[in-house]
Design a protein around this motif. Structure first.
Motif, PDB file in Angstrom:
ATOM      1  N   SER A  69      26.942 -77.073 -43.595  1.00 34.97           N
ATOM      2  CA  SER A  69      27.312 -77.388 -42.219  1.00 34.97           C
ATOM      3  C   SER A  69      27.458 -76.080 -41.446  1.00 34.97           C
ATOM      4  O   SER A  69      28.240 -75.210 -41.831  1.00 34.97           O
ATOM      5  N   CYS A  70      26.698 -75.949 -40.361  1.00 37.92           N
ATOM      6  CA  CYS A  70      26.652 -74.684 -39.622  1.00 37.92           C
ATOM      7  C   CYS A  70      26.962 -74.919 -38.150  1.00 37.92           C
ATOM      8  O   CYS A  70      26.376 -75.800 -37.511  1.00 37.92           O
ATOM      9  N   LYS A  71      27.866 -74.096 -37.604  1.00 37.76           N
ATOM     10  CA  LYS A  71      28.281 -74.219 -36.211  1.00 37.76           C
ATOM     11  C   LYS A  71      28.568 -72.835 -35.654  1.00 37.76           C
ATOM     12  O   LYS A  71      29.441 -72.133 -36.161  1.00 37.76           O
ATOM     13  N   GLY A  72      27.842 -72.437 -34.632  1.00 35.86           N
ATOM     14  CA  GLY A  72      28.019 -71.123 -34.032  1.00 35.86           C
ATOM     15  C   GLY A  72      26.708 -70.375 -33.955  1.00 35.86           C
ATOM     16  O   GLY A  72      25.782 -70.628 -34.720  1.00 35.86           O
ATOM     17  N   ASP A  73      26.604 -69.453 -33.032  1.00 35.09           N
ATOM     18  CA  ASP A  73      25.380 -68.682 -32.868  1.00 35.09           C
ATOM     19  C   ASP A  73      24.997 -67.990 -34.172  1.00 35.09           C
ATOM     20  O   ASP A  73      25.780 -67.218 -34.742  1.00 35.09           O
ATOM     21  N   LYS A  74      23.793 -68.286 -34.654  1.00 36.61           N
ATOM     22  CA  LYS A  74      23.255 -67.683 -35.887  1.00 36.61           C
ATOM     23  C   LYS A  74      24.218 -67.838 -37.061  1.00 36.61           C
ATOM     24  O   LYS A  74      24.262 -66.982 -37.953  1.00 36.61           O
ATOM     25  N   ALA A  75      24.947 -68.927 -37.083  1.00 36.33           N
ATOM     26  CA  ALA A  75      25.966 -69.135 -38.118  1.00 36.33           C
ATOM     27  C   ALA A  75      25.390 -69.061 -39.518  1.00 36.33           C
ATOM     28  O   ALA A  75      26.029 -68.539 -40.438  1.00 36.33           O
ATOM     29  N   CYS A  76      24.190 -69.599 -39.721  1.00 32.95           N
ATOM     30  CA  CYS A  76      23.574 -69.617 -41.052  1.00 32.95           C
ATOM     31  C   CYS A  76      22.237 -68.886 -41.055  1.00 32.95           C
ATOM     32  O   CYS A  76      21.352 -69.190 -41.863  1.00 32.95           O
ATOM     33  N   ASN A  77      22.104 -67.926 -40.176  1.00 32.87           N
ATOM     34  CA  ASN A  77      20.845 -67.194 -40.092  1.00 32.87           C
ATOM     35  C   ASN A  77      20.636 -66.341 -41.340  1.00 32.87           C
ATOM     36  O   ASN A  77      21.563 -65.712 -41.852  1.00 32.87           O
TER      37      ASN A  77
END
Length: 259
Positions: A69-77
């Motif tokens: 689960s990814c939330k935020g700018d480039k969180a899981c980049n």
């Protein structure tokens, strides 16, 4: 940067990892045989995070599920995530280039199970209320699964340039709103008796025109369906490597299947 290694030696384990501050888990390395519940909730929270099994570990599928689960700018980049379990990926949260983006090396791989992924940018991100949303939720991500792949994309360039490699069924849904949702994808499917279904473009002004334009598909499936609307399949290059393939192509709306 220091690389942290967390080692779990049993395939029955369940690792829960939460990274809730900017670059909280940047360049962290996690080794585990079991399932993983990963939550990345801020700008670049899981940037360059690498989760993978130990070297020479058994590659056995036991029906477990891992979640991302990814939330935020480039969180899981630039995330590297390889497990033997099924994987549920949620990049359907707030942020810019949440799980991918131009030049991203994000790779999600299930060596024994399936991957289900939701990719959509829907607003300002995480703890950064001043963020502007330019889409690219999963842009240029790589998805690999031994079994099924179910991919749903919405938002500007949400799945543009994605590489997909699967060993069973593929359901690709690019009917949401946005520009160039699934353009220039590269898809390779190897199972000869599994459904490959491509839903490209939707009805009305809110859906993306030319949603799967210029995508390249290489498949061995004997059951291939293209549902193309409003330029959705324009410029698609599809190679079917099965002499017994049943191919159904539905072209509706302006330039739906333009070559």
């Amino acid at each position: 940067e220091t690389i942290v290694k967390l080692l779990s030696n049993t395939d029955e384990s369940n690792l829960q990892l939460t990274c809730d501050k900017e670059q909280a888990c940047d360049r962290m390395s996690v080794q585990t045989l079991g399932s993983v519940a990963l939550n990345c909730t801020d700008t670049e929270a899981c940037l360059n995070l690498n989760i993978h099994p130990p070297d020479n570990s058994p590659d056995e599928y036991k029906g477990q599920k891992s979640t991302i689960s990814c939330k935020g700018d480039k969180a899981c980049n630039n995330l590297g995530f390889t497990v033997a379990t099924d994987i549920l990926v949620d990049c359907n949260l707030m942020g810019d280039s949440v799980c991918g983006g131009t030049g991203s090396t994000t790779t999600i791989q299930s060596t024994q199970g399936y991957v289900t992924a939701n990719c959509a940018s829907i607003g300002s991100s995480g703890n950064n209320t001043n963020s502007t949303n330019s889409g690219e939720a999963c842009k240029e991500m790589t998805i690999v699964a031994k079994s099924n792949i179910d991919l749903t994309c919405s938002g500007d360039e949400a799945c543009s340039g994605i590489i997909v490699m699967g060993g069973n069924e593929l359901i690709l849904d690019c009917t949401g709103s946005g520009n160039a949702i699934c353009n220039n994808m590269n898809i390779n499917m190897t199972n000869k008796i599994a459904l490959n279904e491509f839903k490209c473009g939707g009805d009305g002004n809110t859906s993306s025109p030319y949603s799967c334009a210029n995508t390249t598909i290489n498949t061995y499936s004997n059951n291939v369906i293209f549902d193309c609307k409003n330029g959705g399949c324009a410029g698609i290059q599809a190679i079917t490597n099965n002499d017994d393939a049943d191919i159904k192509m539905i072209c509706q709306g302006y330039e739906a299947c333009l070559n």
